[in-house]
Design a protein around this motif. Structure first.
Motif, PDB file in Angstrom:
ATOM      1  N   GLN A 215       0.880  -1.204  -0.107  1.00  0.00           N
ATOM      2  CA  GLN A 215      -0.013   0.008   0.112  1.00  0.00           C
ATOM      3  C   GLN A 215       0.929   1.223  -0.117  1.00  0.00           C
ATOM      4  OE1 GLN A 215      -3.279  -0.423  -0.083  1.00  0.00           O
ATOM      5  NE2 GLN A 215      -3.887   1.556  -0.491  1.00  0.00           N
ATOM      6  N   PRO A 216       1.630   1.653  -0.916  1.00  0.00           N
ATOM      7  CA  PRO A 216       2.359   2.609  -0.945  1.00  0.00           C
ATOM      8  C   PRO A 216       1.364   4.056  -1.294  1.00  0.00           C
ATOM      9  CG  PRO A 216       2.469   1.685  -3.030  1.00  0.00           C
ATOM     10  CD  PRO A 216       1.918   0.638  -2.253  1.00  0.00           C
ATOM     11  N   PHE A 217       0.384   3.821  -2.142  1.00  0.00           N
ATOM     12  CA  PHE A 217      -0.394   5.048  -2.145  1.00  0.00           C
ATOM     13  C   PHE A 217      -1.759   4.754  -1.504  1.00  0.00           C
ATOM     14  CE2 PHE A 217       1.588   4.423  -6.480  1.00  0.00           C
ATOM     15  CZ  PHE A 217       2.419   5.497  -6.128  1.00  0.00           C
ATOM     16  N   LYS A 218      -2.555   6.036  -1.301  1.00  0.00           N
ATOM     17  CA  LYS A 218      -3.882   6.036  -0.607  1.00  0.00           C
ATOM     18  C   LYS A 218      -4.745   4.953  -1.328  1.00  0.00           C
ATOM     19  CE  LYS A 218      -5.054  10.067  -0.645  1.00  0.00           C
ATOM     20  NZ  LYS A 218      -5.033  11.536  -0.892  1.00  0.00           N
ATOM     21  N   LYS A 219      -6.115   4.560  -0.770  1.00  0.00           N
ATOM     22  CA  LYS A 219      -6.880   3.519  -1.506  1.00  0.00           C
ATOM     23  C   LYS A 219      -7.715   4.306  -2.472  1.00  0.00           C
ATOM     24  CE  LYS A 219     -10.680   1.912   0.676  1.00  0.00           C
ATOM     25  NZ  LYS A 219     -11.927   2.332   1.199  1.00  0.00           N
ATOM     26  N   GLU A 220      -7.673   5.579  -2.400  1.00  0.00           N
ATOM     27  CA  GLU A 220      -8.674   6.392  -3.372  1.00  0.00           C
ATOM     28  C   GLU A 220      -7.428   6.717  -4.445  1.00  0.00           C
ATOM     29  OE1 GLU A 220      -8.364   7.168  -0.109  1.00  0.00           O
ATOM     30  OE2 GLU A 220     -10.317   6.923   0.608  1.00  0.00           O
ATOM     31  N   ASP A 221      -6.209   6.486  -4.454  1.00  0.00           N
ATOM     32  CA  ASP A 221      -5.163   6.907  -5.371  1.00  0.00           C
ATOM     33  C   ASP A 221      -5.143   5.527  -6.563  1.00  0.00           C
ATOM     34  OD1 ASP A 221      -4.509   9.252  -4.934  1.00  0.00           O
ATOM     35  OD2 ASP A 221      -3.001   8.883  -3.613  1.00  0.00           O
ATOM     36  N   ARG A 222      -6.391   5.293  -7.120  1.00  0.00           N
ATOM     37  CA  ARG A 222      -6.359   4.145  -7.966  1.00  0.00           C
ATOM     38  C   ARG A 222      -5.698   4.376  -9.311  1.00  0.00           C
ATOM     39  NH1 ARG A 222     -11.697   0.746  -8.567  1.00  0.00           N
ATOM     40  NH2 ARG A 222     -11.745  -0.211  -6.235  1.00  0.00           N
ATOM     41  N   ILE A 223      -5.541   5.837  -9.614  1.00  0.00           N
ATOM     42  CA  ILE A 223      -4.827   6.228 -10.951  1.00  0.00           C
ATOM     43  C   ILE A 223      -3.578   6.040 -10.853  1.00  0.00           C
ATOM     44  CG2 ILE A 223      -4.445   7.970 -12.574  1.00  0.00           C
ATOM     45  CD1 ILE A 223      -7.431   7.244 -12.829  1.00  0.00           C
ATOM     46  N   LEU A 224      -2.967   6.482  -9.687  1.00  0.00           N
ATOM     47  CA  LEU A 224      -1.602   6.206  -9.261  1.00  0.00           C
ATOM     48  C   LEU A 224      -1.001   4.748  -9.505  1.00  0.00           C
ATOM     49  CD1 LEU A 224      -0.552   8.641  -6.577  1.00  0.00           C
ATOM     50  CD2 LEU A 224      -0.168   8.682  -9.193  1.00  0.00           C
ATOM     51  N   TYR A 225      -1.799   3.816  -8.659  1.00  0.00           N
ATOM     52  CA  TYR A 225      -1.585   2.419  -8.800  1.00  0.00           C
ATOM     53  C   TYR A 225      -1.556   1.874 -10.363  1.00  0.00           C
ATOM     54  CZ  TYR A 225      -1.849   1.753  -3.881  1.00  0.00           C
ATOM     55  OH  TYR A 225      -1.426   1.978  -2.579  1.00  0.00           O
ATOM     56  N   GLU A 226      -2.445   2.368 -11.108  1.00  0.00           N
ATOM     57  CA  GLU A 226      -2.918   1.687 -12.616  1.00  0.00           C
ATOM     58  C   GLU A 226      -1.526   2.270 -13.131  1.00  0.00           C
ATOM     59  OE1 GLU A 226      -6.729   2.514 -14.043  1.00  0.00           O
ATOM     60  OE2 GLU A 226      -7.488   1.731 -12.259  1.00  0.00           O
ATOM     61  N   GLU A 227      -1.061   3.162 -13.080  1.00  0.00           N
ATOM     62  CA  GLU A 227       0.091   3.672 -13.763  1.00  0.00           C
ATOM     63  C   GLU A 227       1.281   3.485 -13.352  1.00  0.00           C
ATOM     64  OE1 GLU A 227       0.466   8.173 -13.822  1.00  0.00           O
ATOM     65  OE2 GLU A 227       2.152   7.983 -14.916  1.00  0.00           O
ATOM     66  N   TRP A 228       1.727   3.568 -11.866  1.00  0.00           N
ATOM     67  CA  TRP A 228       2.875   2.925 -11.251  1.00  0.00           C
ATOM     68  C   TRP A 228       3.195   1.561 -11.119  1.00  0.00           C
ATOM     69  CZ3 TRP A 228       7.086   5.846 -11.856  1.00  0.00           C
ATOM     70  CH2 TRP A 228       6.704   7.366 -12.344  1.00  0.00           C
ATOM     71  N   THR A 229       2.231   0.888 -10.790  1.00  0.00           N
ATOM     72  CA  THR A 229       2.699  -0.495 -10.227  1.00  0.00           C
ATOM     73  C   THR A 229       3.221  -1.196 -11.155  1.00  0.00           C
ATOM     74  OG1 THR A 229       0.602  -0.619  -8.452  1.00  0.00           O
ATOM     75  CG2 THR A 229       1.385  -2.753  -9.511  1.00  0.00           C
ATOM     76  N   PRO A 230       2.938  -1.171 -12.508  1.00  0.00           N
ATOM     77  CA  PRO A 230       3.875  -1.944 -13.431  1.00  0.00           C
ATOM     78  C   PRO A 230       5.066  -1.466 -13.689  1.00  0.00           C
ATOM     79  CG  PRO A 230       1.711  -1.343 -14.545  1.00  0.00           C
ATOM     80  CD  PRO A 230       1.888  -0.506 -13.026  1.00  0.00           C
ATOM     81  N   GLN A 231       5.543  -0.270 -13.143  1.00  0.00           N
ATOM     82  CA  GLN A 231       6.883   0.369 -13.420  1.00  0.00           C
ATOM     83  C   GLN A 231       7.793   0.009 -12.219  1.00  0.00           C
ATOM     84  OE1 GLN A 231       7.013   4.198 -15.091  1.00  0.00           O
ATOM     85  NE2 GLN A 231       5.022   4.324 -15.209  1.00  0.00           N
ATOM     86  N   PHE A 232       7.444  -0.471 -11.076  1.00  0.00           N
ATOM     87  CA  PHE A 232       8.287  -0.729 -10.215  1.00  0.00           C
ATOM     88  C   PHE A 232       8.652  -2.307 -10.132  1.00  0.00           C
ATOM     89  CE2 PHE A 232       5.406   2.266  -7.761  1.00  0.00           C
ATOM     90  CZ  PHE A 232       6.463   3.363  -7.821  1.00  0.00           C
TER      91      PHE A 232
END
Ligand code: OSB
Ligand code: MG
Length: 365
Positions: A215-232
């Motif tokens: 859980q790096p980002f807030k639960k509401e930050d769905r857009i950040l997860y969708e963009e960044w998860t594949p990049q880590f």
């Protein structure tokens, strides 16, 4: 033949933690919880309400779960006949949200059902493992304290250690400590602390050799997860973000998660958890079971679920003596070679220690 729900009791308990649980979000020194007891004849099924006293981690609290259980959920099931726990869940499924309240009741129904059938819960679930991997969480303030806490965890036999982090700390501190324990699996839990502005800091954490970042980002930050998860390069696990089956479905389909952190006490209980575990297995996505500073009733429920094949990584399974001087179950949960044995008695497989329950109890409803 069905099982008549004769009566339901709720015990509100408060117990001191052996050591304060210190995180950026909250300093927890004592744990208030609900133990729910569903009765049919001489049988007793137990569940645990895992909301906290205040809404620092989830919106639900002890007071809201107590209200919803007493005035909304329990009236729907009391006096009814259970043919299967899923049928009981259907009686209150349409109640909006309040999943921690639902989970407490659902746990108790599954335990009661398995006890009447005379089978361990894990067997009823179709679980195959005889022991599950243990895992512990450490909270800390200084590098020295972190090192000490990790050393204690390793000495106790834990092979997976989860470290609490947030965006203001230096990744070097974590790297220094985890390098000293090359055999240990380290996860880091950020509890939603990172933002779009602090991505660079998160990238630094990505480079230190953690096995998972939770859980790096807030639960509401769905857009950040969708963009960044594949990049880590470090797998990203979603905890707070997964509050329902639909959340898990989103996380799987969008690629927002490499791993699901399932908290049965938060998603609505074993009924929903079984569905999420099945879905994760079909999607071949990793899943582990998380805790929230829980007593043995909830932990025993979680152990039964963790025996399923779809649970692929070690979860938050610490022994009873980690958080508690005395747990409310007997015997307490212990480690054996970094694992916990699956409980081979009917239902959750543990007995309530009535003396300890009495000692911690502040009210019964
Ligand atoms: O985010 O996983 C979390 C405890 C309370 C609330 C939230 C969390 C936690 C933990 C501890 O990290 C897990 C445990 O009970 O072992
Ligand atoms: Mg977490």
């Amino acid at each position: 033949m069905g099982i008549r729900i004769d009566d339901i009791r709720i015990h509100r308990i408060i117990a001191p933690l052996k050591k304060p649980f210190h995180t950026k979000l909250q300093h927890v020194q004592e744990r208030e919880s609900l133990i729910i007891e569903v009765r049919s004849g001489d049988y007793r099924g137990y569940g645990e309400g895992v909301a906290f006293t205040t809404p620092w981690y989830t919106e639900e609290t002890v007071k809201t779960t107590l209200f919803v259980l007493r005035h909304v959920l329990i009236p729907r099931v009391k006096g009814e006949v259970m043919t299967h726990p899923r049928n009981m869940y259907e009686l209150y499924e349409t109640v909006k949200g309040n999943r921690m309240a639902k989970a407490a009741l659902d746990m108790a129904c599954w335990d009661l059902y398995a006890k009447v059938k005379g089978v361990p819960l894990y067997e009823l679930y179709g679980g195959k493992k005889e022991a599950i991997d243990a895992g512990v969480v450490v909270t800390w303030k200084t590098e020295e304290e972190l090192r000490e806490e990790v050393q204690k965890a390793v000495d106790a036999g834990y092979r997976r250690v989860k470290i609490k982090i947030h965006r203001q700390i230096d990744p070097q501190t974590i790297e220094n400590v985890i390098r000293e324990f090359p055999e240990t699996y380290f996860f880091a839990d950020a509890n939603g602390s990172f933002t779009k502005q602090s991505i660079e800091k998160l990238q630094a954490f990505d480079a230190i050799g953690l096995r998972l970042i939770e859980q790096p980002f807030k639960k509401e930050d769905r857009i950040l997860y969708e963009e960044w998860t594949p990049q880590f390069q470090t797998p990203i696990g979603l905890d707070e973000s997964i509050a329902s089956y639909e959340d898990a479905e989103w996380a799987i389909q969008s690629g927002a998660a490499d791993c699901i952190v399932l908290k049965p006490g938060r998603v609505g209980g074993p009924t929903v958890s079984l569905d999420i575990i099945q879905r994760a297995k079909e999607a071949s996505i990793d899943l582990w079971i998380g805790g929230m500073i829980e007593f043995g009733v909830s932990k025993a429920h979680n152990i039964a679920l963790a025996t399923l094949e779809g649970v692929t990584l070690p979860g938050d399974f610490s022994a009873s003596n980690h958080f508690w001087e005395r747990d409310i179950i007997t015997p307490g949960l212990t480690l054996c070679d970094g694992q916990m044995r699956v409980l081979n008695e009917p239902g959750i497989g543990v007995t309530i220690d009535e003396d300890v329950l009495k000692q911690y109890r502040v009210d019964t409803y």
